[in-house]
Design an enzyme around this catalytic site. Structure first.
Site, PDB file in Angstrom:
ATOM      1  N   GLU A  16      16.702 -16.539 -12.178  1.00 47.21           N
ATOM      2  CA  GLU A  16      16.169 -15.182 -12.311  1.00 47.21           C
ATOM      3  C   GLU A  16      15.401 -15.026 -13.632  1.00 47.21           C
ATOM      4  OE1 GLU A  16      15.588 -12.886 -10.443  1.00 47.21           O
ATOM      5  OE2 GLU A  16      15.465 -11.052 -11.605  1.00 47.21           O
ATOM      6  N   GLU A  57       6.780 -13.743 -13.539  1.00 55.13           N
ATOM      7  CA  GLU A  57       6.252 -12.505 -12.949  1.00 55.13           C
ATOM      8  C   GLU A  57       5.518 -11.641 -13.962  1.00 55.13           C
ATOM      9  OE1 GLU A  57      10.048 -10.972 -11.347  1.00 55.13           O
ATOM     10  OE2 GLU A  57       8.991 -10.646  -9.471  1.00 55.13           O
ATOM     11  N   HIS A  79      17.291 -35.383 -13.115  1.00 63.07           N
ATOM     12  CA  HIS A  79      16.673 -35.862 -11.880  1.00 63.07           C
ATOM     13  C   HIS A  79      15.199 -35.476 -11.799  1.00 63.07           C
ATOM     14  CE1 HIS A  79      20.625 -37.071 -10.632  1.00 63.07           C
ATOM     15  NE2 HIS A  79      21.070 -35.877 -10.961  1.00 63.07           N
ATOM     16  N   ARG A  92       3.604  -0.178  -4.968  1.00 60.96           N
ATOM     17  CA  ARG A  92       3.409  -0.803  -3.655  1.00 60.96           C
ATOM     18  C   ARG A  92       2.092  -1.579  -3.571  1.00 60.96           C
ATOM     19  NH1 ARG A  92       6.791   1.248   0.155  1.00 60.96           N
ATOM     20  NH2 ARG A  92       5.397   0.481   1.760  1.00 60.96           N
ATOM     21  N   LYS A  98      11.503 -13.942 -13.863  1.00 67.10           N
ATOM     22  CA  LYS A  98      11.037 -12.763 -14.612  1.00 67.10           C
ATOM     23  C   LYS A  98       9.887 -13.148 -15.538  1.00 67.10           C
ATOM     24  CE  LYS A  98      12.342  -9.846 -12.892  1.00 67.10           C
ATOM     25  NZ  LYS A  98      13.030 -10.032 -11.734  1.00 67.10           N
ATOM     26  N   ASN A 146      -1.760   1.543   5.977  1.00 67.74           N
ATOM     27  CA  ASN A 146      -0.901   0.529   5.362  1.00 67.74           C
ATOM     28  C   ASN A 146      -0.486  -0.438   6.461  1.00 67.74           C
ATOM     29  OD1 ASN A 146       1.062  -0.904   3.942  1.00 67.74           O
ATOM     30  ND2 ASN A 146       2.632   0.647   4.311  1.00 67.74           N
ATOM     31  N   GLY A 147      -0.626  -1.747   6.205  1.00 66.85           N
ATOM     32  CA  GLY A 147      -0.235  -2.726   7.220  1.00 66.85           C
ATOM     33  C   GLY A 147      -1.447  -3.455   7.761  1.00 66.85           C
ATOM     34  N   LYS A 201       5.868  -4.482  -5.187  1.00 66.04           N
ATOM     35  CA  LYS A 201       7.322  -4.348  -5.146  1.00 66.04           C
ATOM     36  C   LYS A 201       7.861  -4.445  -3.729  1.00 66.04           C
ATOM     37  CE  LYS A 201      10.912  -1.905  -7.386  1.00 66.04           C
ATOM     38  NZ  LYS A 201      11.164  -3.068  -8.207  1.00 66.04           N
ATOM     39  N   TRP A 228      -2.920  -2.617  -1.715  1.00 65.43           N
ATOM     40  CA  TRP A 228      -2.661  -4.044  -1.961  1.00 65.43           C
ATOM     41  C   TRP A 228      -3.459  -4.764  -0.893  1.00 65.43           C
ATOM     42  CZ3 TRP A 228      -0.756  -8.642  -0.046  1.00 65.43           C
ATOM     43  CH2 TRP A 228      -0.313  -9.576  -0.984  1.00 65.43           C
ATOM     44  N   CYS A 246       0.839  -1.198   0.000  1.00 62.51           N
ATOM     45  CA  CYS A 246       0.000   0.000   0.000  1.00 62.51           C
ATOM     46  C   CYS A 246       0.875   1.249   0.000  1.00 62.51           C
ATOM     47  CB  CYS A 246      -0.940   0.095   1.198  1.00 62.51           C
ATOM     48  SG  CYS A 246      -2.084  -1.269   1.328  1.00 62.51           S
TER      49      CYS A 246
HETATM   50  C1  G6P Z   1       8.579  -8.829  -4.341  1.00 57.66           C
HETATM   51  C2  G6P Z   1       8.981  -8.222  -5.667  1.00 57.66           C
HETATM   52  C3  G6P Z   1      10.191  -8.968  -6.237  1.00 57.66           C
HETATM   53  C4  G6P Z   1      11.318  -8.977  -5.218  1.00 57.66           C
HETATM   54  C5  G6P Z   1      10.858  -9.550  -3.881  1.00 57.66           C
HETATM   55  C6  G6P Z   1      11.879  -9.350  -2.790  1.00 57.66           C
HETATM   56  O1  G6P Z   1       8.080 -10.108  -4.511  1.00 57.66           O
HETATM   57  O2  G6P Z   1       7.916  -8.282  -6.578  1.00 57.66           O
HETATM   58  O3  G6P Z   1      10.632  -8.324  -7.426  1.00 57.66           O
HETATM   59  O4  G6P Z   1      12.373  -9.732  -5.705  1.00 57.66           O
HETATM   60  O5  G6P Z   1       9.681  -8.871  -3.447  1.00 57.66           O
HETATM   61  O6  G6P Z   1      12.023  -7.971  -2.568  1.00 57.66           O
HETATM   62  P1  G6P Z   1      13.200  -7.364  -1.732  1.00 57.66           P
HETATM   63  O7  G6P Z   1      12.819  -5.945  -1.482  1.00 57.66           O
HETATM   64  O8  G6P Z   1      13.291  -8.177  -0.490  1.00 57.66           O
HETATM   65  O9  G6P Z   1      14.425  -7.483  -2.555  1.00 57.66           O
END
Ligand code: G6P
Length: 625
Positions: A494, A501, A517, A27, A498, A101-102, A620, A77, A2
């Protein structure tokens, strides 16, 4: 999660709130809303879905008027209650209007008491309940600030509240308790609140990072801070940030993510320059920061992280163990926090998080500190919770990252961990043979070259063309495997993350050796295997894995050295790494592989028509567990 903005001052508040929320939408973006004063009445416009819906409502609304100078805004969120307009913030309770928020942890208990006292909440949120508490205190004759303070002492949980009341026009009160809240004086008069600095840079770069347990008020007098427990005034200093509002714009790119992928050469250079003292001729000479001292003194290193940061940490393990000969344990923060790991006062726990807010990573830091184990945070965000709660912090200098999927913060993390590796390697160099010492010197020279090599690679345009072509050919695959070995393995993970995501395609990353395996059973003509096989000691083994999946019908996209014609001939699709990479130490190949997998996911997501910068269900900054 949020995003919150609040403002009192001389600028038109609605535009200012919207601008702030746009920068905070990463956020959370399942609903949004603003509240602002109009002739002594607080008007609210809110909607489920993105902020643009609220902007549309405002454009059509007769409520807005340019004279309004006080208001609050929110982008959500969802935790308690579905992402509907009803549950969207701001929430009104009589003359009290708030954003939150929270999580209010004793929400059930508070709700029961409120119902018993005859109140009828309209939404399913925990947030709205707080409004009733404030209203009751104000009805007893207390002012807004004191009512918020007293009410806050009745709830439990990690949260931020920002509240205003029709009884006190021109005042906005905020509480930071766990989740972030920053504030600033407006040089034109008044003050501003936001969940993080990105949300208020358009007002001021002199940012006050409020502390856990701060109660703050903005009014025409500016910002004042008080202790939440006692209500007494406290002094908080502002930090001058070097971020600019321009950095928050797309600057001609179709998406923030694309812009941020292309910014990697400069964010790598900025991070390197921010961390390393280059004038003394010593390779990887990190300034004498407390964080570096703590890490130097540790016998074993534990890096905890989530998501993309965990991939960066995995690569750091490979680097640190190779170059600095220090045992490194890398673990998902969500696992580490609930088990009983072997750590002690001679260990160091590094919490790696681009946002500096991730709940699980933060929990590990808190637990470690309580047990007397030294902790270091590595983050991109000054004033973030992890940066304040760890014993010491190292900042990367990626600049603001708006796209939800981490890109330039990932490579900036890699750079930070790489220079840390180099620094520890130099420190331990007495234990190394001469050729290793020379190797460290050479590595440092090449680290400095990397951003330039990447800039040429990205600017030449061939990579963009090649990734577009591969994306068009492969976008309808049933699934993707990304395989790599050694330094390429974390990048395979990674790449797969991506693609999941932002393109919502099933993808997995595997160490090449693991294919046999189990995963190979999945391979058929509808699967694509992205093979990361740069010219390193693992190339031959990876090529064998390629042959195995090719024999079972998989479509192969190879990513390898520009001179590797043999590898190219084995692949259905091919993307060449930057020319000249073969002269660079293989430890640095991940920095070149990363933009390739990022762009590939980006191009596939574009073809799929997803919302690249704000993928569904993600945020994020994950401040809840
Ligand atoms: C969320 C974001 C990711 C990120 C992860 C960890 O899931 O969408 O892109 O890698 O959080 O975030 P941090 O701030 O701990 O690196």
């Amino acid at each position: 999660m949020c995003g919150i903005v609040g403002y009192v001052g001389n600028r038109p508040v609605v535009d200012l709130l919207i601008q702030g929320l746009r920068h905070l939408e990463y956020r959370g973006y399942d609903s949004a809303g603003v509240a602002f004063f109009r002739d002594g009445i607080i008007e609210i416009e809110k909607s489920e879905g993105r902020l643009v819906h609220v902007e549309k409502l405002l454009a059509e609304s007769s409520k807005v008027f340019q004279g309004s100078k006080c208001g609050i805004g929110h982008t959500r969120w969802a935790t308690h209650g579905k992402p509907t307009t009803q549950n969207a913030h701001p929430h009104r309770t009589g003359h009290v209007v708030l954003v939150h928020n929270g999580i209010i942890e004793n929400y059930q208990e508070v709700r029961k008491q409120i119902l018993e006292r005859g109140h009828r909440p309209l939404s399913e949120t925990d947030s709205e309940l707080f409004g009733f508490l404030v209203l009751e205190e104000m009805n007893r004759g207390l002012g807004l600030r004191e009512s918020v303070r007293k009410s806050f002492l009745k709830i439990r949980g990690s949260c931020t509240m920002v509240v205003m009341s029709e009884k006190e026009p021109g005042v906005v009160v905020g509480v930071r308790n766990g989740t972030p809240l920053v504030a600033a004086n407006d040089p034109l008069g008044g003050g501003v609140f936001a969940s993080d600095a990105q949300g208020l840079l358009h007002v001021s770069k002199n940012v006050v990072f409020l502390e856990h347990g701060d109660l703050a008020e903005i009014s025409e007098k500016g910002l004042e801070v008080f202790d939440l427990k006692t209500g007494k005034t406290i002094q908080r200093n502002a930090t001058l940030l070097d971020w600019s509002v321009e950095q928050l714009d797309k600057q001609g790119h179709a998406h923030y993510m694309l812009k941020e992928i292309y910014e990697q050469p400069s964010s790598l250079m900025d991070t390197l320059n921010a961390l390393v003292e280059r004038s003394n001729g010593i390779p990887f000479s990190l300034a004498h920061q407390p964080a570096v001292k703590l890490i130097e003194n540790a016998r074993d290193i534990h890096i905890v992280a989530c998501g993309t940061s965990w991939h960066a940490a995995l690569l750091a393990k490979y680097w640190m163990e190779k170059w600095a000969r220090i045992p490194v344990n890398v673990e998902l923060a969500s696992e580490f926090r609930y088990r009983d790991p072997v750590v002690g006062k001679s260990s160091i726990i590094i919490g790696l998080a681009q946002s500096g807010e991730t709940a699980d990573t933060l929990a590990v830091i808190r637990k470690a500190r309580a047990a007397g184990i030294p902790t270091v945070g590595i983050t991109n965000i000054r004033g973030s919770t992890i940066s304040r709660e760890a014993d010491a912090v190292l900042y990367m200098a990626a600049g603001p990252e708006v796209g939800v999927a981490a890109t330039k913060t990932f490579t900036a993390q890699l750079m930070t961990l790489l220079v840390l590796t180099g620094h520890l390697a130099v420190k331990n160099s007495q234990a190394h043979p001469d050729d290793q010492v020379q190797g460290i010197q050479k590595l440092f020279e090449q680290v400095i070259q990397m951003p330039h090599l990447l800039a040429d690679y990205l600017e030449a345009g061939k990579l963009a063309k090649d990734t577009k072509k591969a994306a068009r050919a492969l976008k309808d695959s049933r699934g993707f495997f990304f395989i790599g070995r050694g330094f390429s393995f974390p990048i395979a993970l990674e790449g797969a993350l991506k693609l999941k995501e932002i393109a919502y395609i099933h993808a997995e990353g595997y160490a090449g050796g693991e294919l046999k395996h189990g995963p190979i059973a999945m391979i058929d003509q509808e699967m694509t295997v992205v093979v990361l096989a740069p010219l390193d000691i693992w190339r031959e083994k990876t090529v064998s894995n390629l042959e195995e999946v090719k024999a079972r019908g998989a479509r192969i996209l190879g990513i390898g050295d520009a001179s590797d014609l043999v590898l190219q001939s084995l692949c259905d699709h091919w993307i060449a790494l930057p020319p000249g990479l073969d002269k660079i130490d293989s430890s640095l190949f991940p920095l070149a592989l990363t933009p390739v997998v990022q762009l590939l996911s980006y191009e596939i997501a574009l073809l799929k028509g997803t919302d690249v910068d704000k993928p569904r269900n993600l945020a994020k900054s994950v401040t809840v567990e």
